[in-house]
Design a protein around this motif. Structure first.
Motif, PDB file in Angstrom:
ATOM      1  N   TRP A  65      80.664 -14.952 -29.879  1.00 21.84           N
ATOM      2  CA  TRP A  65      81.033 -16.121 -29.073  1.00 21.84           C
ATOM      3  C   TRP A  65      81.629 -17.205 -29.970  1.00 21.84           C
ATOM      4  CZ3 TRP A  65      78.986 -21.191 -28.872  1.00 21.84           C
ATOM      5  CH2 TRP A  65      79.460 -21.954 -27.801  1.00 21.84           C
ATOM      6  N   LEU A  66      80.958 -17.447 -31.125  1.00 21.95           N
ATOM      7  CA  LEU A  66      81.477 -18.448 -32.057  1.00 21.95           C
ATOM      8  C   LEU A  66      82.900 -18.098 -32.484  1.00 21.95           C
ATOM      9  CD1 LEU A  66      78.394 -19.139 -34.362  1.00 21.95           C
ATOM     10  CD2 LEU A  66      79.526 -20.745 -32.824  1.00 21.95           C
ATOM     11  N   LEU A  67      83.149 -16.813 -32.710  1.00 22.12           N
ATOM     12  CA  LEU A  67      84.450 -16.389 -33.216  1.00 22.12           C
ATOM     13  C   LEU A  67      85.547 -16.495 -32.162  1.00 22.12           C
ATOM     14  CD1 LEU A  67      83.533 -13.228 -35.323  1.00 22.12           C
ATOM     15  CD2 LEU A  67      84.072 -15.515 -36.132  1.00 22.12           C
ATOM     16  N   VAL A  68      85.183 -16.294 -30.887  1.00 22.04           N
ATOM     17  CA  VAL A  68      86.226 -16.260 -29.862  1.00 22.04           C
ATOM     18  C   VAL A  68      86.388 -17.593 -29.152  1.00 22.04           C
ATOM     19  CG1 VAL A  68      86.977 -15.178 -27.716  1.00 22.04           C
ATOM     20  CG2 VAL A  68      85.873 -13.827 -29.460  1.00 22.04           C
ATOM     21  N   ARG A  69      85.282 -18.235 -28.856  1.00 20.92           N
ATOM     22  CA  ARG A  69      85.355 -19.358 -27.931  1.00 20.92           C
ATOM     23  C   ARG A  69      85.194 -20.746 -28.551  1.00 20.92           C
ATOM     24  NH1 ARG A  69      84.533 -17.688 -22.392  1.00 20.92           N
ATOM     25  NH2 ARG A  69      86.043 -16.029 -22.176  1.00 20.92           N
ATOM     26  N   THR A  70      85.019 -20.842 -29.868  1.00 19.78           N
ATOM     27  CA  THR A  70      84.793 -22.172 -30.432  1.00 19.78           C
ATOM     28  C   THR A  70      85.774 -22.478 -31.544  1.00 19.78           C
ATOM     29  OG1 THR A  70      83.308 -21.442 -32.161  1.00 19.78           O
ATOM     30  CG2 THR A  70      82.314 -21.882 -30.015  1.00 19.78           C
ATOM     31  N   ASP A  71      85.705 -23.697 -32.051  1.00 21.54           N
ATOM     32  CA  ASP A  71      86.612 -24.097 -33.121  1.00 21.54           C
ATOM     33  C   ASP A  71      85.960 -23.926 -34.484  1.00 21.54           C
ATOM     34  OD1 ASP A  71      84.721 -26.039 -32.854  1.00 21.54           O
ATOM     35  OD2 ASP A  71      86.103 -27.728 -33.057  1.00 21.54           O
ATOM     36  N   LEU A  72      85.186 -22.869 -34.651  1.00 13.42           N
ATOM     37  CA  LEU A  72      84.548 -22.566 -35.922  1.00 13.42           C
ATOM     38  C   LEU A  72      85.611 -22.489 -37.023  1.00 13.42           C
ATOM     39  CD1 LEU A  72      81.690 -21.464 -37.030  1.00 13.42           C
ATOM     40  CD2 LEU A  72      82.841 -19.270 -36.999  1.00 13.42           C
ATOM     41  N   PRO A  73      85.374 -23.112 -38.175  1.00 10.70           N
ATOM     42  CA  PRO A  73      86.385 -23.028 -39.234  1.00 10.70           C
ATOM     43  C   PRO A  73      86.570 -21.576 -39.690  1.00 10.70           C
ATOM     44  CG  PRO A  73      84.694 -24.667 -39.767  1.00 10.70           C
ATOM     45  CD  PRO A  73      84.220 -23.925 -38.565  1.00 10.70           C
ATOM     46  N   ALA A  74      87.763 -21.231 -40.037  1.00 11.00           N
ATOM     47  CA  ALA A  74      88.106 -19.920 -40.605  1.00 11.00           C
ATOM     48  C   ALA A  74      87.673 -18.767 -39.707  1.00 11.00           C
ATOM     49  CB  ALA A  74      87.481 -19.754 -41.992  1.00 11.00           C
ATOM     50  N   ARG A  75      87.742 -18.963 -38.389  1.00  6.88           N
ATOM     51  CA  ARG A  75      87.208 -17.901 -37.539  1.00  6.88           C
ATOM     52  C   ARG A  75      88.054 -16.641 -37.578  1.00  6.88           C
ATOM     53  NH1 ARG A  75      88.492 -18.951 -31.684  1.00  6.88           N
ATOM     54  NH2 ARG A  75      90.439 -20.088 -31.734  1.00  6.88           N
TER      55      ARG A  75
ATOM     56  N   THR B 134      78.938 -27.503 -38.609  1.00  3.85           N
ATOM     57  CA  THR B 134      78.430 -27.142 -39.938  1.00  3.85           C
ATOM     58  C   THR B 134      77.296 -26.115 -39.845  1.00  3.85           C
ATOM     59  OG1 THR B 134      79.013 -29.383 -40.547  1.00  3.85           O
ATOM     60  CG2 THR B 134      77.756 -28.099 -42.165  1.00  3.85           C
ATOM     61  N   PRO B 135      76.281 -26.365 -39.006  1.00  2.00           N
ATOM     62  CA  PRO B 135      75.241 -25.331 -38.906  1.00  2.00           C
ATOM     63  C   PRO B 135      75.802 -23.965 -38.506  1.00  2.00           C
ATOM     64  CG  PRO B 135      74.575 -27.304 -37.732  1.00  2.00           C
ATOM     65  CD  PRO B 135      75.962 -27.551 -38.213  1.00  2.00           C
ATOM     66  N   ALA B 136      76.778 -23.949 -37.600  1.00  2.00           N
ATOM     67  CA  ALA B 136      77.343 -22.673 -37.173  1.00  2.00           C
ATOM     68  C   ALA B 136      78.046 -21.996 -38.338  1.00  2.00           C
ATOM     69  CB  ALA B 136      78.326 -22.899 -36.029  1.00  2.00           C
ATOM     70  N   LEU B 137      78.788 -22.807 -39.091  1.00  2.00           N
ATOM     71  CA  LEU B 137      79.487 -22.244 -40.243  1.00  2.00           C
ATOM     72  C   LEU B 137      78.491 -21.667 -41.235  1.00  2.00           C
ATOM     73  CD1 LEU B 137      82.194 -21.809 -41.610  1.00  2.00           C
ATOM     74  CD2 LEU B 137      81.904 -24.012 -42.735  1.00  2.00           C
ATOM     75  N   VAL B 138      77.389 -22.386 -41.449  1.00  2.00           N
ATOM     76  CA  VAL B 138      76.371 -21.910 -42.379  1.00  2.00           C
ATOM     77  C   VAL B 138      75.789 -20.594 -41.888  1.00  2.00           C
ATOM     78  CG1 VAL B 138      74.052 -22.373 -43.283  1.00  2.00           C
ATOM     79  CG2 VAL B 138      75.783 -24.183 -43.266  1.00  2.00           C
ATOM     80  N   MET B 139      75.568 -20.498 -40.591  1.00  2.00           N
ATOM     81  CA  MET B 139      74.995 -19.276 -40.042  1.00  2.00           C
ATOM     82  C   MET B 139      75.940 -18.089 -40.222  1.00  2.00           C
ATOM     83  SD  MET B 139      74.012 -18.458 -36.113  1.00  2.00           S
ATOM     84  CE  MET B 139      74.286 -16.818 -35.486  1.00  2.00           C
ATOM     85  N   VAL B 140      77.196 -18.288 -39.844  1.00  2.00           N
ATOM     86  CA  VAL B 140      78.157 -17.198 -39.960  1.00  2.00           C
ATOM     87  C   VAL B 140      78.394 -16.856 -41.431  1.00  2.00           C
ATOM     88  CG1 VAL B 140      80.521 -16.509 -39.484  1.00  2.00           C
ATOM     89  CG2 VAL B 140      79.233 -17.739 -37.776  1.00  2.00           C
ATOM     90  N   GLY B 141      78.523 -17.898 -42.240  1.00  2.00           N
ATOM     91  CA  GLY B 141      78.696 -17.680 -43.676  1.00  2.00           C
ATOM     92  C   GLY B 141      77.498 -16.931 -44.247  1.00  2.00           C
ATOM     93  N   GLY B 142      76.306 -17.302 -43.797  1.00  2.00           N
ATOM     94  CA  GLY B 142      75.102 -16.635 -44.279  1.00  2.00           C
ATOM     95  C   GLY B 142      75.108 -15.162 -43.925  1.00  2.00           C
ATOM     96  N   LEU B 143      75.522 -14.866 -42.692  1.00  2.00           N
ATOM     97  CA  LEU B 143      75.586 -13.466 -42.261  1.00  2.00           C
ATOM     98  C   LEU B 143      76.563 -12.699 -43.148  1.00  2.00           C
ATOM     99  CD1 LEU B 143      74.711 -11.347 -40.225  1.00  2.00           C
ATOM    100  CD2 LEU B 143      76.675 -11.987 -38.825  1.00  2.00           C
ATOM    101  N   PHE B 144      77.706 -13.341 -43.447  1.00  2.00           N
ATOM    102  CA  PHE B 144      78.693 -12.695 -44.299  1.00  2.00           C
ATOM    103  C   PHE B 144      78.100 -12.431 -45.685  1.00  2.00           C
ATOM    104  CE2 PHE B 144      82.142 -13.128 -47.446  1.00  2.00           C
ATOM    105  CZ  PHE B 144      82.854 -11.991 -47.103  1.00  2.00           C
ATOM    106  N   THR B 145      77.388 -13.434 -46.219  1.00  2.00           N
ATOM    107  CA  THR B 145      76.801 -13.281 -47.549  1.00  2.00           C
ATOM    108  C   THR B 145      75.809 -12.125 -47.578  1.00  2.00           C
ATOM    109  OG1 THR B 145      76.944 -15.670 -47.702  1.00  2.00           O
ATOM    110  CG2 THR B 145      75.659 -14.543 -49.398  1.00  2.00           C
ATOM    111  N   ILE B 146      74.925 -12.109 -46.568  1.00  2.00           N
ATOM    112  CA  ILE B 146      73.878 -11.085 -46.575  1.00  2.00           C
ATOM    113  C   ILE B 146      74.433  -9.701 -46.290  1.00  2.00           C
ATOM    114  CG2 ILE B 146      71.809 -10.303 -45.383  1.00  2.00           C
ATOM    115  CD1 ILE B 146      71.136 -13.217 -44.908  1.00  2.00           C
ATOM    116  N   SER B 147      75.393  -9.617 -45.388  1.00  2.00           N
ATOM    117  CA  SER B 147      75.810  -8.282 -44.971  1.00  2.00           C
ATOM    118  C   SER B 147      76.987  -7.749 -45.784  1.00  2.00           C
ATOM    119  CB  SER B 147      76.153  -8.278 -43.480  1.00  2.00           C
ATOM    120  OG  SER B 147      77.297  -9.054 -43.249  1.00  2.00           O
ATOM    121  N   VAL B 148      77.712  -8.615 -46.458  1.00  2.00           N
ATOM    122  CA  VAL B 148      78.868  -8.109 -47.206  1.00  2.00           C
ATOM    123  C   VAL B 148      78.779  -8.452 -48.689  1.00  2.00           C
ATOM    124  CG1 VAL B 148      81.364  -8.127 -47.418  1.00  2.00           C
ATOM    125  CG2 VAL B 148      80.317  -8.321 -45.176  1.00  2.00           C
ATOM    126  N   LEU B 149      78.699  -9.747 -48.982  1.00  2.00           N
ATOM    127  CA  LEU B 149      78.782 -10.185 -50.386  1.00  2.00           C
ATOM    128  C   LEU B 149      77.686  -9.584 -51.238  1.00  2.00           C
ATOM    129  CD1 LEU B 149      79.804 -13.933 -50.635  1.00  2.00           C
ATOM    130  CD2 LEU B 149      81.084 -11.849 -51.193  1.00  2.00           C
TER     131      LEU B 149
END
Ligand SMILES: Nc1ncnc2c1ncn2[C@@H]1O[C@H](COP(=O)(O)OP(=O)(O)O)[C@@H](O)[C@H]1O
Ligand SMILES: [Mg+2]
Lengths: 610, 359
Positions: free
Chosen positions: A122-132, A336-351
Motif C-alpha cells: 500500500w505504501l508503495l502504490v498509494r502514498t508519497d513514500l520517498p523513493a517508492r 519518516t516512520p514509514a520510510l524507516v519501516m520500509v528501509g528497515g525491511l530492505f535492510t533485514i531482507s536484502v542488505l
C-alpha cells in the motif's frame, strides 16, 4: 437454388444426426490444434504423468528389497508402507511431528508475510513514500534468490558450538547465540517470512494498481474517510489477490527443502521435506512415496482453494475498468516512520543477508572485522589449506564447469519450457475440443504440487534403467534437462495461456482468411506477436532453474554438477567460504537474469506469477 | 444466374448455449451485390459472417459460395477457412502490429506465392485504391483509426477475394469519419464490382450503402429487401420499429377509441397499427376520409434542419417530424392525420393487400 436443391437427398433425422457427427468430427480432426494437443499430451504424459503415477504407486506397491518386510512379492499391492507411516511406533517421528511442524511453520510465515507485505505494498502504490519506485524493485530481491541463501547467511551469523565447523560471527564477537536462535523453527519462520513477503508485495501491488481509481474516488465523494475506504472498499477488492497469495505461499512452504535442511537438521527439527529426504537417502522408497503423496495432497488442497478464489476473482474482474492513476495519499508526519519501516525491511531482507554472504567469502575468521582478516584468496587464491577445494572459486575449474553446466542445461530447459508453454496456450485457446486444453492445463500444473525431491525420486526410478527405446538416463544431462522442463511447466503453461489469450483470435484468423496455412501463420503472425511473452516465459524459468536445488540434488552426478549442487557439496565438506562464494555467484546470475527480463521485455514480473 | 453465396437452413448453437445464435437462415447473395446484414447487437450477424468465412462451424445447414460447397453439416463436408478465398475485414481491423503497412497488405500475395513483380503491383494497386500509398512504410501503431481501417480493407483487396465480408467496419470510427468512409465504400464497390456482405447495426449505414438489406433478430432473418422495400413495407412489427428514427408510432387496437372507430369494419384481423412520424400531418381540423387522432402538443424538439414534434393523447406518446419550423405551441390541441398506415396482425406480421388507409 432450384438447381441445387434436388441434389440433396432427403434424409431421416437419424442419419442426419449421424452425418452431423461426422461433420463435427471432421472439423475437430482437421484443426491443427488437435494434432498439436495430442502430441503435447504424449510429451507431458512421458515427462509428468508417468513419473507422478509411478511415484504414487510406490506408496502401495512392494519395492525391491522389501519383500520380506511386507510379506509379499515385489510389485504386488501392499498396505505396509501406509501402515508404517500412519500407524506404527515410528509414525510420530517420521510423519506426524514433521507434518505438524510443516503446517504451523507454513501458517506462521504466511501470516507474517501478509502482515508485512500488505502495508508495504500500500505504501508503495498509494502514498508519497520517498523513493517508492526504487523500493518496489529493491524489495523484490529476496524473491529472486533461493530461500536457502538466507539460511546460509543466518548460520554464518548465528551458528553456535552445538554444531561442528567454523564459528559464527556472533560467537567471534563474544556472544554465543542460544540454540533456539541458531537453529530450528524460529530462524526457519523468519526466513520463510522474509522470502515470501516480496511475493505478497508483488501480488498486492499489482492488484492495487489494477483497481480502478474511480472506486476509491467514488467512496471519497460519498464522504468515506481514508480508513473506511481501506477497510470497506480496497481490502474486500483485494481479497482474491490476498487469498491467492496465501495459498500459493502455503504450497511453496510445504515443498521448500533447503532452508529446513540447513537450519532444521542441526537441531533435529524435522519437516515433511526433510523426512522425505531422509527416507530417500536411507533407501526407504516406499515410505518416501507415502510422504510425497501426502505432500502432493496438501498441495492439491491449496490448489483447489486457489482455484475457488480465482473464480471469485473472475467475478470481480468484470467490473474492472481501465486502471487509472490514483492520486497518492500524502503521508505527512508519517512519512519518516514509514520510510524507516520500509528501509528497515530492505535492510533485514536484502542488505544484511547478501552483505553477510559476500563478507563471509572475504574474511578468514568469520566475524573478525579487522583489516588484516580480509582476503581475496577464497575467490582468486591458489593452494588454499583445504583438502578438496584448494583453489579460489573464480580460478577453480570445478566452478567454471558447474557454471557452464548450469547455464547451458538450464538455458536449454528454459527455452523448451517457454516454447512448450506457448504451444499449450495455443491448444487451450484454439482447440475446438475443449477437453484437450483442459487436460493439458491440469497435467502441466501437476508438477507444482509435487515436491522437487519427490519428483526427482520418481525420475530416478523411472529413467535410471533403459525402458523401451529410451536408454538409461541416470548421470546424463538429459535427465536434468527433462526434469527442469517438467518442473517449470506450471508457470510456462500459465504464461503461454495468458499470452495467447492476450493475442486474441483475430490476428491469426485474419491470416487464415487471407489463405495462410497453419505453420505459415504460426511462423509469421503468432510467434512474432508473442515473442516478448516467449522471452519472459523463458527467462523466468531460467532464473528459477539456476537456483533450483531440491529438484537436482539427487540427480546430479560429478559429471553433471550444477552450481547449486556444487555449493551443497561444499557445505557438506565444511568449506563454508567456497560454498558461500558459489551461492553469491548464483545470486548474481539470478538477479542479472531478472533484471534483463524486466529491462528487455518491460514485462511485469507480477503478471507472470499469476 | 447462380447466386454467389447460398445459405440453406444455416444454424449455429455455440457449445454451452441453449438457444441458437443463428437459426435456420436461408439466403442468396447475387454476384456484385452490396448486401447489408442489419440487426441489433447480439442478433447473430457476426456469427453468420464468420460461418461464411469458415472461422465458425455451423451446427446445421449448408453454405455454398461460387458453386463450391463450403460447409454441409448433413453431408459432412467442410472447406477450411484458408482455402475459401473470401476476404474478411474485422471490426477491430486485426492488423499485425509487427508488420508495416506494405507487409500487411502484401501478406496475401505472398501466401499465394506470386512473383515479386506481381506482388508489388497488387500492393500498389490496393494502396492506391484506398489512397494510402504514402503510408506504405508506417506501422499500424503509427496510424489513426481511419487509416488503419483503410489498410485493413487494402489488405483484403490485395488478396483478390471472390467476396468481401465486412464486420461492422465503421463502428470504431468517429461520426465524421464514418460518413466519409461510407462514401468510400460506395466508391469501392462501384470501382471493384466485388460482391460485398456488410454487417452493421446502424440502419442509416445500411440504408445508404446496401443494394439489399437483410434484417435479422434473435438469429433469424426478419426480412430481405431493397432499402425502400424494408422501409416502406416492413414485413413485421420488429422491422417496422427497428427502422426509422424517431421510431414508428404503434397503436394497439382495443385501447384507443379513435383507432378502434376507424378500424371498425375495415380489417378485422389487424390488432395494431403503425404510422411513421413523417406520415403524421398536424392540422387543426380532422381531414375527412383519413385517420385522425386528436392530440396535444407536448414538446417541440429541434434537431438541426428539422423538428420532432412530441404529441400525446393522454394514453401514449406519438412522434411526428416536420421539415419546417412548426407553427405550434406546447399545449395546443391539434389533429394528427395519418397519410399512410401500416397494419399488423396478432403475430406481428404486416397485413398486406389491405387498403385501410385512404378512403
Ligand atoms: N464464442 C461464443 N460463444 C458463445 N456464445 C457466443 C459466442 N459468440 C457469440 N455468441 C452469442 O451469440 C449471439 C450472437 O452473437 P453475434 O453473432 O456476435 O451477434 P452480433 O454480431 O449480431 O452482435 C449472442 O447472443 C452472443 O452472446
Ligand atoms: Mg458483431
Amino acid at each position: 437454388m432450384a438447381l441445387l436443391t434436388p441434389q440433396r437427398e432427403r434424409s431421416t433425422p437419424a442419419t442426419e444426426e449421424k452425418n452431423s457427427l461426422g461433420y463435427r468430427t471432421k472439423i475437430i480432426l482437421r484443426h491443427p490444434a488437435t494434432l498439436l494437443g495430442v502430441l503435447l499430451l504424449l510429451v507431458f504424459g512421458y515427462l509428468i504423468v508417468a513419473p507422478v503415477i509411478s511415484l504414487l504407486l510406490g506408496a502401495v506397491q512392494v519395492g525391491f528389497g522389501d519383500e520380506a518386510k511386507a510379506g509379499a512379492g515385489a510389485g504386488s499391492l501392499t498396505g505396509y508402507y501406509l501402515d508404517r507411516v500412519f500407524s506404527s511406533p515410528v509414525s510420530d517421528i517420521i510423519f506426524y511431528t514433521p507434518l505438524l511442524n510443516t503446517l504451523w511453520i507454513s501458517l506462521c510465515s504466511m501470516v507474517i508475510a501478509l502482515a508485512l507485505g500488505v502495508p508495504v505494498a500500500w505504501l508503495l502504490v498509494r502514498t508519497d513514500l520517498p523513493a517508492r519506485r526504487w523500493f518496489s524493485s529493491a524489495l523484490i530481491v529476496p524473491y529472486m534468490l533461493p530461500a536457502w541463501t538466507f539460511a546460509l547467511a543466518w548460520t554464518t551469523i548465528f551458528r553456535n558450538r552445538s554444531n561442528a565447523g567454523q564459528q559464527g560471527w556472533m560467537e567471534t564477537l563474544g556472544w554465543e547465540p542460544p540454540n533456539w536462535l541458531a537453529y530450528g523453527p524460529v530462524p526457519i519462520i523468519v526466513i520463510f517470512s522474509l522470502h515470501f513477503t516480496p511475493f505478497v508485495i508483488l501480488l498486492v501491488t499489482n492488484a492495487l494498481k489494477n483497481l480502478p481509481g474511480q472506486l476509491d474516488e467514488a467512496a471519497r465523494i460519498c464522504g468515506a474517510s481514508s480508513q473506511q475506504r481501506w477497510w470497506r472498499i480496497t481490502l474486500p477488492l483485494l481479497r482474491p489477490a490476498l487469498l491467492s497469495a496465501a495459498t500459493l505461499m502455503f504450497a511453496k512452504a510445504i515443498g521448500e527443502f533447503g532452508v529446513a535442511y540447513v537450519l532444521g537438521l542441526p537441531a533435529g527439527f524435522q519437516v515433511l521435506s526433510t523426512t522425505l529426504h531422509q527416507s530417500i537417502s536411507t533407501q526407504q522408497s516406499g515410505i518416501a512415496a507415502v510422504i510425497a503423496a501426502v505432500m502432493v495432497g496438501l498441495g492439491g488442497i491449496s490448489l483447489l482453494v486457489d482455484l475457488r478464489f480465482l473464480r471469485e476473482a473472475k467475478r470481480f474482474t468484470t467490473l474492472n475498468g481501465k486502471a487509472t492513476l490514483t492520486k497518492t495519499q500524502p503521508l505527512a508526519r508519517w512519512r519518516t516512520p514509514a520510510l524507516v519501516m520500509v528501509g528497515g525491511l530492505f535492510t533485514i531482507s536484502v542488505l544484511i543477508p547478501l552483505g553477510t554472504l559476500v563478507l563471509s567469502t572475504i574474511m578468514r575468521v568469520p566475524g573478525d572485522f579487522s583489516l588484516q582478516n580480509f582476503t581475496a584468496d577464497y575467490w582468486i587464491g591458489h593452494d588454499l589449506p583445504t583438502v578438496g577445494f584448494s583453489q579460489g572459486v573464480l580460478v577453480s575449474a570445478a566452478t567454471w564447469r558447474a557454471m557452464w553446466n548450469t547455464l547451458w542445461m538450464v538455458g536449454l530447459a528454459a527455452l523448451c519450457t517457454g516454447l512448450l508453454g506457448l504451444l499449450v496456450g495455443y491448444v487451450v485457446v484454439r482447440s475446438p475440443l475443449r477437453q484437450l486444453g483442459t487436460a493439458l492445463r491440469v497435467i502441466t500444473f501437476m508438477p507444482y504440487l509435487v515436491p522437487g525431491l519427490a519428483f526427482a525420486v520418481a525420475y530416478l526410478s523411472l529413467f535410471a534403467v533403459p525402458r523401451g527405446p529410451i536408454p538409461a538416463l541416470y548421470g546424463t544431462a538429459t535427465i536434468l534437462i527433462l526434469i527442469m522442463i517438467a518442473d517449470e511447466m506450471p508457470f510456462a503453461s500459465r504464461a503461454g495461456v495468458s499470452a495467447m489469450m492476450q493475442l486474441g483470435l483475430e490476428s491469426e484468423e485474419a491470416a487464415q482468411s487471407l489463405g495462410a496455412k497453419f505453420s505459415y501463420r504460426l511462423r509469421t503472425v503468432v510467434l512474432p506477436m508473442v515473442r516478448s511473452s516467449l522471452a519472459s516465459a523463458t527467462l523466468l524459468p531460467f532464473v528459477s532453474g539456476v537456483q533450483g536445488l531440491s529438484l537436482v540434488i539427487i540427480l546430479a552426478t560429478p559429471g553433471t554438477e550444477l552450481m547449486t549442487t556444487l555449493s551443497m557439496t561444499l557445505i557438506d565438506f565444511g568449506y563454508t567460504h567456497a560454498a558461500n562464494a558459489v551461492v553469491v555467484l548464483i545470486c548474481a546470475i539470478a538477479l542479472l537474469g531478472t533484471w534483463a527480463t524486466q529491462k528487455l521485455f518491460r514485462s511485469n514480473l507480477a503478471d507472470s506469477l499469476g | 444466374m447462380e447466386p454467389m453465396i447460398t445459405l440453406r437452413g444455416l444454424g449455429k448453437t455455440y457449445s454451452g448455449n441453449h438457444t441458437p445464435s443463428v437459426d435456420s437462415v436461408d439466403l442468396e447473395v447475387q454476384l456484385g451485390e452490396f448486401l447489408c446484414l442489419l440487426g441489433p447487437s447480439g442478433c447473430g450477424k457476426s456469427t453468420t459472417l464468420r460461418m461464411i468465412a469458415g472461422l465458425e462451424h455451423p451446427s446445421t445447414g449448408q453454405i455454398v459460395v461460387g458453386g463450391t460447397v463450403f460447409d454441409d453439416v448433413a453431408g459432412g463436408q467442410c472447406v477450411p477457412a484458408e482455402r475459401r478465398s473470401l476476404g474478411l475485414v474485422f471490426q477491430n481491423y486485426a492488423l499485425w502490429p509487427h508488420l508495416n503497412v506494405k507487409e500487411n497488405v502484401g501478406f496475401a500475395p505472398r501466401v499465394q506465392k506470386l512473383s515479386k513483380a506481381e506482388r508489388a503491383t497488387l500492393v500498389d494497386q490496393a494502396l492506391q485504391t484506398l489512397a494510402i500509398s504514402e503510408l506504405a512504410e508506417r506501422y499500424p501503431g503509427e496510424l489513426s483509426g481511419g487509416q488503419q481501417q483503410r489498410v485493413a480493407i487494402a489488405r483484403t483487396l490485395a488478396a483478390r477475394p471472390q467476396v468481401m465480408l465486412l464486420d461492422e467496419p465503421l463502428s470504431n470510427l468517429d461520426a465524421r469519419l464514418r460518413l466519409e468512409m461510407r462514401a468510400e465504400f460506395q466508391r469501392l464497390h462501384r470501382q471493384t464490382g466485388n460482391t460485398m456482405v456488410f454487417v452493421t447495426h446502424d440502419q442509416f449505414e445500411a440504408m445508404t450503402l446496401a443494394t439489399r438489406i437483410v434484417v435479422m433478430d434473435q438469429g433469424r432473418i426478419q426480412q430481405v429487401g431493397t432499402p425502400s422495400e424494408i422501409y416502406d413495407s416492413p414485413a413485421n412489427r420488429f422491422v417496422a420499429e427497428f427502422m426509422g428514427s424517431p421510431p414508428m408510432n404503434i397503436i394497439e387496437l382495443g385501447h384507443n377509441q379513435a383507432a378502434d372507430t376507424w378500424m371498425k369494419s375495415r380489417d378485422s384481423a389487424a390488432t395494431s397499427l403503425g404510422i411513421r412520424p413523417e406520415d403524421l400531418e398536424i392540422t387543426t381540423t380532422p381531414t375527412p376520409g383519413k385517420f385522425s387522432l386528436p392530440v396535444t402538443v407536448s414538446a417541440l424538439l429541434p434537431t438541426g434542419g428539422s423538428w420532432i414534434i412530441e404529441l400525446t393523447d393522454g394514453q401514449q406518446r406519438y412522434f411526428a417530424t416536420s421539415q419546417q419550423r412548426p407553427a405550434l405551441t406546447e399545449g395546443q390541441q391539434v389533429q394528427a392525420v395519418a397519410q399512410k398506415l401500416h397494419l399488423f396482425d396478432a403475430s406481428g406480421q404486416r397485413r398486406t393487400n389491405v387498403e385501410a388507409v385512404a378512403a
